[in-house]
Motif scaffolding. Structure first.
Motif, PDB file in Angstrom:
ATOM      1  N   ARG B  16      22.742  -1.858  -2.173  1.00 43.86           N
ATOM      2  CA  ARG B  16      23.114  -0.813  -3.013  1.00 43.86           C
ATOM      3  C   ARG B  16      23.933  -0.338  -2.415  1.00 43.86           C
ATOM      4  O   ARG B  16      24.339   0.923  -3.191  1.00 43.86           O
ATOM      5  CB  ARG B  16      21.279  -0.449  -3.739  1.00 43.86           C
ATOM      6  CG  ARG B  16      22.048   0.420  -4.611  1.00 43.86           C
ATOM      7  CD  ARG B  16      22.119   0.560  -6.035  1.00 43.86           C
ATOM      8  NE  ARG B  16      23.247   1.220  -6.899  1.00 43.86           N
ATOM      9  CZ  ARG B  16      22.540   1.457  -8.150  1.00 43.86           C
ATOM     10  NH1 ARG B  16      20.891   0.288  -8.242  1.00 43.86           N
ATOM     11  NH2 ARG B  16      22.557   2.714  -8.617  1.00 43.86           N
ATOM     12  N   ASN B  20      27.494   2.127   2.836  1.00 45.74           N
ATOM     13  CA  ASN B  20      27.809   3.592   2.610  1.00 45.74           C
ATOM     14  C   ASN B  20      26.665   4.721   2.698  1.00 45.74           C
ATOM     15  O   ASN B  20      25.788   4.367   2.032  1.00 45.74           O
ATOM     16  CB  ASN B  20      28.605   4.338   1.515  1.00 45.74           C
ATOM     17  CG  ASN B  20      29.149   5.378   1.082  1.00 45.74           C
ATOM     18  OD1 ASN B  20      28.357   6.494   1.521  1.00 45.74           O
ATOM     19  ND2 ASN B  20      30.618   5.241   0.222  1.00 45.74           N
ATOM     20  N   THR B  22      26.478   8.027   2.772  1.00 43.62           N
ATOM     21  CA  THR B  22      25.886   8.879   2.222  1.00 43.62           C
ATOM     22  C   THR B  22      24.694   8.625   0.528  1.00 43.62           C
ATOM     23  O   THR B  22      24.449   8.617   0.110  1.00 43.62           O
ATOM     24  CB  THR B  22      27.124   9.215   1.575  1.00 43.62           C
ATOM     25  OG1 THR B  22      28.055   9.272   2.439  1.00 43.62           O
ATOM     26  CG2 THR B  22      26.846  10.622   0.665  1.00 43.62           C
ATOM     27  N   LEU B  23      25.089   7.259   0.356  1.00 45.63           N
ATOM     28  CA  LEU B  23      24.036   6.454  -0.427  1.00 45.63           C
ATOM     29  C   LEU B  23      22.937   6.655  -0.191  1.00 45.63           C
ATOM     30  O   LEU B  23      21.532   5.951  -0.969  1.00 45.63           O
ATOM     31  CB  LEU B  23      25.149   5.571  -1.502  1.00 45.63           C
ATOM     32  CG  LEU B  23      25.649   5.366  -2.153  1.00 45.63           C
ATOM     33  CD1 LEU B  23      26.480   4.273  -2.324  1.00 45.63           C
ATOM     34  CD2 LEU B  23      25.854   6.777  -3.127  1.00 45.63           C
ATOM     35  N   ASN B  25      20.113   8.430   1.348  1.00 39.61           N
ATOM     36  CA  ASN B  25      19.647   8.876   1.300  1.00 39.61           C
ATOM     37  C   ASN B  25      18.523   9.123  -0.449  1.00 39.61           C
ATOM     38  O   ASN B  25      18.415   8.958  -0.658  1.00 39.61           O
ATOM     39  CB  ASN B  25      19.421  10.567   1.085  1.00 39.61           C
ATOM     40  CG  ASN B  25      18.479  11.851   1.420  1.00 39.61           C
ATOM     41  OD1 ASN B  25      17.102  11.186   1.934  1.00 39.61           O
ATOM     42  ND2 ASN B  25      18.598  13.126   1.068  1.00 39.61           N
ATOM     43  N   PRO B  26      19.800   9.092  -1.380  1.00 37.36           N
ATOM     44  CA  PRO B  26      19.948   9.082  -2.828  1.00 37.36           C
ATOM     45  C   PRO B  26      18.820   7.797  -2.905  1.00 37.36           C
ATOM     46  O   PRO B  26      18.125   7.732  -3.697  1.00 37.36           O
ATOM     47  CB  PRO B  26      20.892   9.639  -3.811  1.00 37.36           C
ATOM     48  CG  PRO B  26      22.119   9.470  -2.581  1.00 37.36           C
ATOM     49  CD  PRO B  26      21.487   9.671  -1.215  1.00 37.36           C
ATOM     50  N   ILE B  29      15.313   7.160  -2.787  1.00 35.53           N
ATOM     51  CA  ILE B  29      14.321   9.192  -3.050  1.00 35.53           C
ATOM     52  C   ILE B  29      14.429   8.207  -4.584  1.00 35.53           C
ATOM     53  O   ILE B  29      13.010   8.453  -4.621  1.00 35.53           O
ATOM     54  CB  ILE B  29      15.311  10.284  -3.527  1.00 35.53           C
ATOM     55  CG1 ILE B  29      15.353  11.111  -2.291  1.00 35.53           C
ATOM     56  CG2 ILE B  29      15.123  11.422  -4.479  1.00 35.53           C
ATOM     57  CD1 ILE B  29      16.031  11.797  -2.407  1.00 35.53           C
ATOM     58  N   LYS B  30      15.178   7.390  -4.785  1.00 30.21           N
ATOM     59  CA  LYS B  30      15.180   6.591  -6.445  1.00 30.21           C
ATOM     60  C   LYS B  30      13.804   5.784  -6.035  1.00 30.21           C
ATOM     61  O   LYS B  30      12.808   5.352  -6.972  1.00 30.21           O
ATOM     62  CB  LYS B  30      15.979   6.211  -6.726  1.00 30.21           C
ATOM     63  CG  LYS B  30      17.233   6.776  -7.300  1.00 30.21           C
ATOM     64  CD  LYS B  30      18.531   6.305  -7.689  1.00 30.21           C
ATOM     65  CE  LYS B  30      19.895   6.986  -8.275  1.00 30.21           C
ATOM     66  NZ  LYS B  30      20.893   6.238  -7.914  1.00 30.21           N
ATOM     67  N   ILE B  32      11.044   5.783  -3.947  1.00 32.86           N
ATOM     68  CA  ILE B  32      10.022   6.558  -3.745  1.00 32.86           C
ATOM     69  C   ILE B  32       9.461   7.689  -5.264  1.00 32.86           C
ATOM     70  O   ILE B  32       8.156   7.179  -5.798  1.00 32.86           O
ATOM     71  CB  ILE B  32      10.015   8.012  -2.993  1.00 32.86           C
ATOM     72  CG1 ILE B  32      10.990   7.502  -1.693  1.00 32.86           C
ATOM     73  CG2 ILE B  32       9.217   8.850  -2.888  1.00 32.86           C
ATOM     74  CD1 ILE B  32      11.199   8.332  -0.529  1.00 32.86           C
ATOM     75  N   LEU B  33      10.502   7.782  -6.429  1.00 31.93           N
ATOM     76  CA  LEU B  33      10.096   7.847  -7.773  1.00 31.93           C
ATOM     77  C   LEU B  33      10.330   6.906  -8.083  1.00 31.93           C
ATOM     78  O   LEU B  33       8.738   7.134  -9.324  1.00 31.93           O
ATOM     79  CB  LEU B  33      12.171   8.905  -8.333  1.00 31.93           C
ATOM     80  CG  LEU B  33      12.422  10.569  -7.735  1.00 31.93           C
ATOM     81  CD1 LEU B  33      13.494  10.663  -7.866  1.00 31.93           C
ATOM     82  CD2 LEU B  33      11.150  11.249  -7.986  1.00 31.93           C
ATOM     83  N   LYS B  34      10.005   5.547  -8.009  1.00 32.01           N
ATOM     84  CA  LYS B  34       9.434   4.361  -8.696  1.00 32.01           C
ATOM     85  C   LYS B  34       8.420   4.150  -7.638  1.00 32.01           C
ATOM     86  O   LYS B  34       7.575   3.359  -8.899  1.00 32.01           O
ATOM     87  CB  LYS B  34      10.518   3.541  -8.723  1.00 32.01           C
ATOM     88  CG  LYS B  34      11.948   3.889  -9.339  1.00 32.01           C
ATOM     89  CD  LYS B  34      12.653   2.245  -8.981  1.00 32.01           C
ATOM     90  CE  LYS B  34      14.417   2.169 -10.191  1.00 32.01           C
ATOM     91  NZ  LYS B  34      14.155   2.058 -11.126  1.00 32.01           N
ATOM     92  N   GLY B  35       7.969   4.842  -6.903  1.00 32.90           N
ATOM     93  CA  GLY B  35       6.608   4.667  -6.519  1.00 32.90           C
ATOM     94  C   GLY B  35       6.604   3.995  -4.957  1.00 32.90           C
ATOM     95  O   GLY B  35       5.298   2.947  -4.828  1.00 32.90           O
ATOM     96  N   LYS B  40       6.851   3.864   4.470  1.00 32.20           N
ATOM     97  CA  LYS B  40       4.920   4.025   4.239  1.00 32.20           C
ATOM     98  C   LYS B  40       5.059   2.329   4.608  1.00 32.20           C
ATOM     99  O   LYS B  40       3.812   1.563   4.874  1.00 32.20           O
ATOM    100  CB  LYS B  40       5.023   3.688   2.899  1.00 32.20           C
ATOM    101  CG  LYS B  40       4.977   5.141   2.957  1.00 32.20           C
ATOM    102  CD  LYS B  40       3.193   5.987   3.283  1.00 32.20           C
ATOM    103  CE  LYS B  40       3.798   7.640   2.961  1.00 32.20           C
ATOM    104  NZ  LYS B  40       2.358   8.163   3.492  1.00 32.20           N
ATOM    105  N   ASP B  61      16.188  -4.654 -12.240  1.00 25.49           N
ATOM    106  CA  ASP B  61      17.006  -3.580 -13.318  1.00 25.49           C
ATOM    107  C   ASP B  61      17.897  -2.573 -12.264  1.00 25.49           C
ATOM    108  O   ASP B  61      18.733  -2.556 -13.410  1.00 25.49           O
ATOM    109  CB  ASP B  61      15.489  -2.315 -12.799  1.00 25.49           C
ATOM    110  CG  ASP B  61      14.373  -2.706 -13.651  1.00 25.49           C
ATOM    111  OD1 ASP B  61      14.889  -3.006 -14.646  1.00 25.49           O
ATOM    112  OD2 ASP B  61      13.450  -1.844 -13.800  1.00 25.49           O
ATOM    113  N   LEU B  62      17.809  -3.195 -11.269  1.00 26.82           N
ATOM    114  CA  LEU B  62      19.420  -2.813 -10.225  1.00 26.82           C
ATOM    115  C   LEU B  62      20.121  -3.657 -10.502  1.00 26.82           C
ATOM    116  O   LEU B  62      21.265  -3.154  -9.877  1.00 26.82           O
ATOM    117  CB  LEU B  62      19.165  -2.423  -8.958  1.00 26.82           C
ATOM    118  CG  LEU B  62      18.580  -0.855  -8.829  1.00 26.82           C
ATOM    119  CD1 LEU B  62      17.439  -0.440  -9.557  1.00 26.82           C
ATOM    120  CD2 LEU B  62      18.171  -0.474  -6.987  1.00 26.82           C
TER     121      LEU B  62
END
Lengths: 368, 68
Positions: B16, B20, B22-23, B25-26, B29-30, B32-35, B40, B61-62
């Motif tokens: 994904r 790069n 810079t991408l 960390n986001p 986080i995406k 993590i937000l998807k569970g 971990k 999905d991606l």
């Protein structure tokens, strides 16, 4: 000139819109007008009047639960930001007028791709930025922002539309029309550098809850750690089970990512279940948070961004729960002063978006 | 068997972000937000079929092409 801002507290849609127009009248290189209006204006009237007054431009925006403009937190007003052609090279705005449609985001993205003649996956994420204005009563925010994140690396930032705490109907506006149960996605190509600030005023305590029985459609947690949610929450804080809701504002939960909370705020209890303002997933580890000083923490985060480069303008999507806390602590004037020197508009939202759907946060788009 | 989850998560982030930094960390986080919290899981993490199923849905999905 890059942006111009103006507001009106005139209760007539027609006169308020004219007042905004007069304040922008000396500018002749305007390209786009974004506005946030109290839900106490008739939504169809305010949408039409704003477009009538800026007939050669595109206008878009939404209803609120309070408005922000440099130095001021307002109620029952309209605030507007006009972008000039030296700030915005190009833009495209899409209305998602059926949030139940599964491929609503995909369709909007196809139109963006057609407009910019480039695939969303291939666009440079440093050259484009997206805005989201999503119906704050739709419970659809997670699906929309999650799908956006699937389809692109371009950052999208925004807020959930409000209705002055009536919780009946909210609207988005585009091109002279008002839409309910809808969302707006806007994809901007700024000519200047930009960044996104996500600021919240919480520290994570070393106390965790894990949702073990949930209904994600209704954002309800029935059990944490396999015991009734309200009991688990109140035991963790060490308070009486009947006092849970008194602690929601001060002690929400946070999904931690790199020591930064993505806040999930409890809304109400239903028997022994807890309903949240945004979704939590089963087995997602959540930390108990403790609130701090919103004014100090927002100022700290803005100062940090300003140290890198001077912020020239910003759009602030500020959670209504933060606004209520600021009001309760008589800090609205102090909060307004935090950004009084930066051309700013914003509104009190029913939820904020950046990477995901979050609560008790300000998501801020800044232009340098 | 162990380690498949860590491997899949690493590949999702790698493909994904396409090199790069810079991408990273986001993207984390995406996830993590998807569970799915990438931090971990390690080489010893058990190959939980439920989590592997979640990751396969995310890959779809991606729209990522990943060798499993």
């Amino acid at each position: 000139m890059s942006v111009k801002i103006a507001y009106s507290t005139n209760t007539s849609s027609k006169e308020a819109s004219q007042e905004i127009k007069e304040k922008f009248s000396n500018e002749n290189n305007l390209k786009l007008v974004l506005f946030f209006a109290s839900s106490n204006y008739d939504p169809n009237e305010i949408a039409a009047e704003m477009q009538n007054n800026f007939s050669s431009l595109k206008t878009f925006g939404c209803t609120t639960s309070g408005e922000l403009i440099s130095g001021l937190m307002l109620k029952n007003s309209i605030v507007a930001m006009a972008f000039s052609d030296d700030l915005i090279e190009d833009f495209s705005v899409e209305v998602l007028d059926d949030l139940n449609k599964k491929d609503a985001v995909d369709l909007a993205f196809k139109n963006f791709e057609s407009h910019y003649e480039s695939k969303m996956q291939e666009m440079d994420f440093k050259k484009y930025v997206g805005l989201t204005l999503i119906d704050g009563l739709s419970l659809a925010e997670e699906k929309i922002i999650d799908r956006i994140g699937d389809l692109t690396n371009i950052p999208f930032v925004g807020g959930s539309t409000g209705d002055d705490l009536k919780f009946t109907k909210t609207h988005v506006f585009y091109n002279g029309k008002a839409f309910s149960n809808s969302a707006i996605l806007a994809l901007l190509k700024p000519k200047v550098d930009f960044d996104i600030i996500k600021t919240q005023s919480f520290k994570a305590l070393d106390k965790k809850l894990i949702p073990t029985k949930i209904n994600s459609e209704t954002r309800t947690v029935y059990e944490f750690n396999n015991i009734p949610a309200v009991k688990a929450y109140t035991d963790l804080i060490g308070i009486d089970i009947n006092d849970a809701s008194k602690y929601f504002m001060h002690h929400p939960l946070g999904l931690m990512a790199n020591d930064e909370p993505f806040v999930r705020s409890p809304q109400q209890t239903k028997d022994y279940a807890m309903v949240f303002y945004c979704n939590v997933s089963e087995n997602m580890e959540l930390s108990l948070l403790e609130s701090g000083n919103i004014v100090d923490d927002t100022k700290r985060d803005l100062d940090l961004a300003n140290q890198k480069r001077k912020i020239k303008s910003m759009i602030n999507f500020n959670c209504i729960l933060r606004t209520l806390e600021l009001e309760a602590k008589d800090q609205t004037e102090a909060y307004g002063k935090v950004f009084e020197d930066i051309p700013t508009i914003g509104f009190s939202t029913y939820g904020e978006q950046y990477l995901g759907h979050i609560n008790q946060t300000s998501t801020i788009l800044v232009f340098y | 068997m162990a380690g498949q989850i860590k491997n899949l998560v690493e590949q999702i982030i790698k493909v994904r972000c396409n090199g790069n930094p810079t991408l990273i960390n986001p993207t984390k986080i995406k996830l993590i937000l998807k569970g799915i919290n990438p931090d971990k899981f390690n080489d010893e993490s058990e190959d939980d079929p439920i989590i592997i199923g979640k990751l396969q849905t995310i890959i779809k999905d991606l729209n990522l092409v990943i060798e499993i």
